[in-house]
Enzyme design. Structure first.
Site, PDB file in Angstrom:
ATOM      1  N   ASP A 256      -0.346 -10.083   7.896  1.00 31.75           N
ATOM      2  CA  ASP A 256      -0.085  -8.710   8.446  1.00 31.75           C
ATOM      3  C   ASP A 256      -0.748  -8.536   9.827  1.00 31.75           C
ATOM      4  OD1 ASP A 256       0.815  -6.047   7.962  1.00 31.75           O
ATOM      5  OD2 ASP A 256      -1.332  -5.394   7.840  1.00 31.75           O
ATOM      6  N   SER A 257      -0.223  -7.416  10.384  1.00 38.04           N
ATOM      7  CA  SER A 257      -0.664  -7.082  11.753  1.00 38.04           C
ATOM      8  C   SER A 257      -2.307  -6.683  11.431  1.00 38.04           C
ATOM      9  CB  SER A 257       0.071  -6.032  12.350  1.00 38.04           C
ATOM     10  OG  SER A 257      -0.178  -4.670  11.452  1.00 38.04           O
TER      11      SER A 257
ATOM     12  N   CYS B 116       5.755   0.364   5.249  1.00 37.40           N
ATOM     13  CA  CYS B 116       4.535  -0.216   6.095  1.00 37.40           C
ATOM     14  C   CYS B 116       3.471  -0.302   5.153  1.00 37.40           C
ATOM     15  CB  CYS B 116       4.303   0.843   7.219  1.00 37.40           C
ATOM     16  SG  CYS B 116       2.635   0.091   8.119  1.00 37.40           S
TER      17      CYS B 116
ATOM     18  N   CYS C  17       4.131  -7.420   6.115  1.00 38.49           N
ATOM     19  CA  CYS C  17       4.172  -6.572   7.062  1.00 38.49           C
ATOM     20  C   CYS C  17       5.686  -6.311   7.457  1.00 38.49           C
ATOM     21  CB  CYS C  17       3.555  -7.189   8.309  1.00 38.49           C
ATOM     22  SG  CYS C  17       3.561  -6.194   9.926  1.00 38.49           S
TER      23      CYS C  17
ATOM     24  N   GLU D  64      -6.492   2.012  10.156  1.00 34.27           N
ATOM     25  CA  GLU D  64      -7.540   0.791  10.748  1.00 34.27           C
ATOM     26  C   GLU D  64      -8.750   1.441  11.037  1.00 34.27           C
ATOM     27  OE1 GLU D  64      -7.129  -2.515  11.214  1.00 34.27           O
ATOM     28  OE2 GLU D  64      -5.128  -2.620  10.364  1.00 34.27           O
TER      29      GLU D  64
ATOM     30  N   HIS E 220       0.174  -0.598   5.535  1.00 35.06           N
ATOM     31  CA  HIS E 220      -0.813  -0.012   5.796  1.00 35.06           C
ATOM     32  C   HIS E 220      -0.732   1.592   4.950  1.00 35.06           C
ATOM     33  CE1 HIS E 220      -1.786  -2.335   9.128  1.00 35.06           C
ATOM     34  NE2 HIS E 220      -2.783  -1.860   9.156  1.00 35.06           N
TER      35      HIS E 220
END
Ligand code: DGL
Length: 270
Positions: free
Chosen positions: A10-11, A188, A73, A155, A190
């Site tokens: 993932d990012s 997403c 992702c 994040e 996240h």
């Protein structure tokens, strides 16, 4: 081949939300995770840059001996999947998008709900969800919305901060009301971390988290390719990040426990 690890990337830390489903559904598989925490967010970058970063990560995972790779992702799945398949034709890639679309299409046939999807700017602008649903759903039955502030707040570990509540109301109040949404896909990884929060604010909404569908698709693809692990690996699951934040380490320890897990910094920008 069967005993080789399963790659997942993932990012950043969003893809970690897929890991508990992997541990539950595929307990014999050894996992190698890469989170590009130093270069996140991907969701506002150019397609060319996302493809370049994805190539670097996949090359790294292949160096670790991975037999198949989950793209945890949406941003990468929506922009780099075909390119990765072309560049690395021998490796099965499992996108996070197609499996959940298949699952939702089946459910919609039984009970059609007014459906929304939220994701990064890149994912929404790619139109990938709209295209995949097109053949199956009526033209106006999918509403889409980019929520670019969510990823940096997550994040930063600010999920429970008042700023996150403000951001949720800012993006979703009118979006849900104007489109009379009954179900919402978290497009997403996240955003999976916001599932409970969003559900608390909009209790009537059915929230669809694509992680489980991706893991079930992975199980089928491994089985089809005779790649399912048949015995538990003696090696530990490995987690790499291009920037080792406290938040990333805390999340892994919560998911896997501090034992039997290796967490390492890995700079791909060589
Ligand atoms: N977690 C990623 C996704 O599923 C992207 C977040 C980002 O880097 O912008 O789209």
């Amino acid at each position: 081949m069967k005993s080789r690890p399963l790659g997942i990337f993932d990012s950043g830390l969003g893809g970690l939300t897929v890991v508990p489903h992997l541990l539950r559904e595929l307990p014999l598989e050894r996992i190698v995770y890469f989170g590009d925490t130093a270069r996140t967010p991907y969701g506002s970058k150019s397609v060319k840059t996302i493809q370049q970063f994805s190539h670097e990560i996949v090359s790294f995972l292949l160096d670790q001996g991975c037999k198949a790779i989950l793209i945890a992702c949406n941003t990468v799945s929506s922009t780099a999947l075909n390119d990765l398949k072309k560049t690395f034709p021998a490796i099965p890639f499992i996108s996070i998008i197609e499996p959940v679309v298949d699952e939702v299409v089946k459910k919609q046939k039984k009970e059609a709900k007014r459906l929304g999807v939220i994701g990064t700017k890149v994912t929404i602008e790619s139109g990938v969800y709209r295209q995949l649903f097109k053949a199956e759903l009526a033209e106006d039955s999918l509403a889409e919305k980019a929520c670019p502030i969510f990823v940096p707040l997550i994040e930063e570990g600010l999920i429970d901060h008042a700023m996150m509540d403000l951001a949720i109301h800012y993006y979703l109040d009118d979006f849900i009301a104007d489109n009379k949404l009954e179900a919402l896909i978290l497009g997403c990884t996240h955003y999976h971390l916001l599932e409970e929060k969003i559900q608390g604010i909009y209790p009537e909404l059915t929230i669809i988290n694509p992680a489980k569908a991706q893991v079930l698709a992975t199980k089928s693809i491994l089985a089809e390719n005779h790649l399912l692990a048949t015995e538990e690996s003696r090696e530990e699951n490995a987690f790499y990040a291009s920037d080792l934040s406290e938040n990333f380490i805390r999340m892994i320890n919560n998911i896997c426990g501090p034992e039997d897990t290796s967490i390492e910094f890995k700079n791909l920008d060589l």
